[in-house]
Write a protein that holds these residues in place. Structure first.
Motif, PDB file in Angstrom:
ATOM      1  N   GLU A  96       0.821  -1.208   0.000  1.00  0.00           N
ATOM      2  CA  GLU A  96       0.000   0.000   0.000  1.00  0.00           C
ATOM      3  C   GLU A  96       0.857   1.261   0.000  1.00  0.00           C
ATOM      4  N   LEU A  97       1.916   1.265   0.810  1.00  0.00           N
ATOM      5  CA  LEU A  97       2.783   2.444   0.887  1.00  0.00           C
ATOM      6  C   LEU A  97       3.603   2.620  -0.381  1.00  0.00           C
ATOM      7  N   ILE A 106       9.899   2.605   0.200  1.00  0.00           N
ATOM      8  CA  ILE A 106       9.899   1.580   1.244  1.00  0.00           C
ATOM      9  C   ILE A 106      10.943   0.529   0.888  1.00  0.00           C
ATOM     10  N   ALA A 134      11.062   3.154   5.763  1.00  0.00           N
ATOM     11  CA  ALA A 134      10.377   4.142   4.931  1.00  0.00           C
ATOM     12  C   ALA A 134      11.261   5.374   4.773  1.00  0.00           C
ATOM     13  N   GLU A 141       3.936  13.044   3.540  1.00  0.00           N
ATOM     14  CA  GLU A 141       4.260  11.629   3.337  1.00  0.00           C
ATOM     15  C   GLU A 141       4.418  10.898   4.671  1.00  0.00           C
ATOM     16  N   GLN A 144       0.988  10.087   5.729  1.00  0.00           N
ATOM     17  CA  GLN A 144       0.453   8.919   5.015  1.00  0.00           C
ATOM     18  C   GLN A 144       1.003   7.618   5.600  1.00  0.00           C
ATOM     19  N   ILE A 145       2.290   7.623   5.893  1.00  0.00           N
ATOM     20  CA  ILE A 145       2.913   6.433   6.495  1.00  0.00           C
ATOM     21  C   ILE A 145       2.253   6.114   7.835  1.00  0.00           C
ATOM     22  N   VAL A 148      -1.242   4.514   7.458  1.00  0.00           N
ATOM     23  CA  VAL A 148      -1.183   3.107   7.072  1.00  0.00           C
ATOM     24  C   VAL A 148      -0.706   2.254   8.247  1.00  0.00           C
ATOM     25  N   CYS A 149       0.291   2.754   8.983  1.00  0.00           N
ATOM     26  CA  CYS A 149       0.780   2.009  10.154  1.00  0.00           C
ATOM     27  C   CYS A 149      -0.304   1.870  11.211  1.00  0.00           C
TER      28      CYS A 149
END
Length: 553
Positions: A96-97, A106, A134, A141, A144-145, A148-149
């Motif tokens: 996804e990332l 990543i 990452a 950004e 965003q990380i 997701v985490c």
């Protein structure tokens, strides 16, 4: 698996020994010497070796019986409703990332994982690596990380310079190391306001080089490879602390990404504000356990008109410490005041860190004086009189700016000098404490005596002007008796500092290594308040878990 001097939790095969031989990035003359001597080979760190190591340590419990699934993507973990990502969830997050940020954003490269989970100069390492690294390029950004985490319950560990000494950036629960190497820009300099906005991976040395034409500088000066993000995380200091204070005194505001991906700014840009809670200082020193710092506004100071650097020897370490205490009590505004014992001076000579100088191998004080020309001359005169009353030798002064840098580099390169002298299998335990100024001569004298009794390559050095000093001990990592003796020596020093109403760490932070000492220092109730703050900001304990305090179990 926590691995530190004096504590063996498992026998390690050649695969795990590869972990201990990881190469690290250094800077400065002694760091280059360390690299050029090539004491330990760079490992061939393949996926098969990762799997082999994982299978060897998979049954080991860490942090009070927490069960781990040490696969290539290790983390299936549950405790009181907390859950960290499984292998399949971690794989989904990486896909996804990469889709959102780009394939190169990543990394799961074995060398990358090793570099982000193991440190050659940390006093403590663990036999666990992050699952991925990452490389964000902006605050958005990072947000965003984090989102997701949070979605997959993946631990997040910020990484900037990688020079911390208490395993502050290690990954005991695997997860995602967030490396700021692409966020290394000076965003704006406000010379008239005497402040600057920077990203986390800006080096303090590069910052001062870039802004030197403004007549301003950033005075906090830890190790040569330190970067601003890590300096904020540990609330570090350096040789200038006696005059200019520590990191917390120079941060105006922070941009922080929280555990849910939301972005906050702790304050605006005035140097003075009484608007609400002091969130800036809440994050300074939090070691990434509360949020991820992505931008920092720093105060700057005016470059002094005149600077003078001097070196002077003393017959004993107690004489030097007593002189330092008297200088401070007399109110003389020295810019910096550092101490190094006879062993450390010998280390510098052997490592060749200052090739133009051969030092007397005696307890030595380094002084920096700054201000107006008349003020510097007056301060030098006063310090000379105090030093002479404590049996000092003659003062040696640098004759020009280049020699000033050479003289001061002897202190700044001390750890790298010691690392450069290691044989294969040797490790260096470097740690610090701080005590009230009046107790400094006592603790340094006793600690020095105990270190000498080890019969090992061990030295005392530190920022003596603010009661902060360090022990550095080189030992054979394969000798259990040696490790046990070193651990006891360090533990006794920390306990002694606490008995003197001091602190277990003046500038290195808590990390993994000093959590028990933090409880001794502050008590369970105070640490409980810290735990409550973390739980409020990070209810899933995703932000650098296991540092400063244990994950709930």
């Amino acid at each position: 698996m926590l691995r530190r001097p004096g504590l063996r939790l498992a026998s390690l095969t050649s695969a795990s020994r590869c972990l201990k031989r990881g190469a690290s990035r250094q800077s400065g003359q002694a760091e280059q010497a360390f690299k050029s001597k090539n004491y330990v080979p760079k490992p061939s760190w393949s996926s098969s070796r990762v799997l082999l190591l994982s299978s060897l340590i998979g049954a080991t419990a860490y942090l009070g019986g927490v069960n781990h699934d040490y696969e290539r993507f290790p983390l299936s973990w549950r405790s009181k409703g907390l859950r960290y990502a499984s292998k399949s969830e971690m794989e989904k997050a990486i896909v996804e990332l990469r889709s959102a940020l780009g394939e190169d954003a990543i990394s799961t490269d074995d060398e990358d994982l090793l570099r982000h989970g193991y440190s050659e100069w940390s006093s403590i390492n663990i036999d666990q690596l992050p699952v991925a690294v990452a490389y964000p390029q902006s605050t958005d950004e990072v947000s965003q990380i984090a989102k997701v985490c949070l979605k997959y319950k993946i631990p997040m560990i910020p990484y900037s310079g990688g020079s911390s000494l208490e395993a502050n950036f290690s990954a005991p629960y695997g997860g995602m190391s967030i490396d700021f190497s692409h966020m290394d820009k000076i965003l704006s300099l406000h010379a008239d306001d005497m402040d600057v906005v920077v990203q986390p991976s800006v080096s303090w040395m590069n910052l001062n080089e870039e802004i030197k034409d403004s007549g301003l500088f950033f005075p906090v000066d830890p190790g040569p490879s330190a970067r601003i993000g890590g300096m904020v995380g540990t609330s570090c200091s350096g040789t200038n602390a006696v005059r200019y204070g520590t990191m917390k005194d120079w941060v105006i505001n922070l941009t922080v990404v929280l555990a849910d991906g939301s972005i906050i700014k702790t304050r605006r840009r005035p140097r003075k504000s009484s608007a609400g809670y002091n969130l800036t200082n809440l994050f300074v020193g939090s070691e990434g356990t509360l949020g991820i710092v992505t931008e920092i506004t720093l105060k700057l100071a005016v470059v002094p008109q005149e600077t003078s650097v001097a070196v002077v020897t003393f017959p004993t370490i107690r004489d030097a410490a007593a002189a330092a205490s008297k200088v401070m009590r007399a109110g003389i505004p020295v810019a910096a005041m550092e101490i190094m014992d006879d062993v450390q001076m010998a280390v510098i000579n052997k490592a060749g860190s200052t090739p133009s100088r051969k030092w007397k191998e005696m307890p030595t004080m380094f002084f920096k004086f700054s201000g107006t020309k008349a003020g510097v001359q007056e301060n030098v005169k006063l310090v000379k009189a105090i030093a002479k009353a404590h049996k000092s030798g003659a003062f040696e002064f640098a004759v020009d700016a280049q020699e000033q840098r050479t003289l001061w580099s002897a202190r700044k390169e001390s750890l790298w000098s010691m690392l450069a002298l290691r044989r294969e299998g040797d490790e260096v335990w470097s740690t610090d404490v701080a005590v009230p100024l009046s107790r400094l001569p006592d603790i340094i004298e006793v600690s020095k005596t105990e270190m000498d009794a080890l019969g090992l390559f061990a030295s005392v050095l530190g920022h003596i002007g603010d009661g902060n000093f360090h022990e550095s001990i080189m030992y054979n990592s394969s000798d259990p008796k040696e490790r046990a003796a070193v651990e006891k020596c360090v533990k006794d020093m920390v306990d002694r500092a606490l008995e003197m109403d001091g602190t277990c760490t003046g500038e290195h932070g808590i990390g993994l290594g000093k959590k028990e000492s933090l409880i001794k220092e502050l008590g369970l109730d105070t640490v409980g308040v810290m735990r409550s703050i973390k739980s409020a900001l990070d209810p899933h304990w995703l932000m650098n878990p296991g540092k400063i305090m244990d994950v709930p179990s």
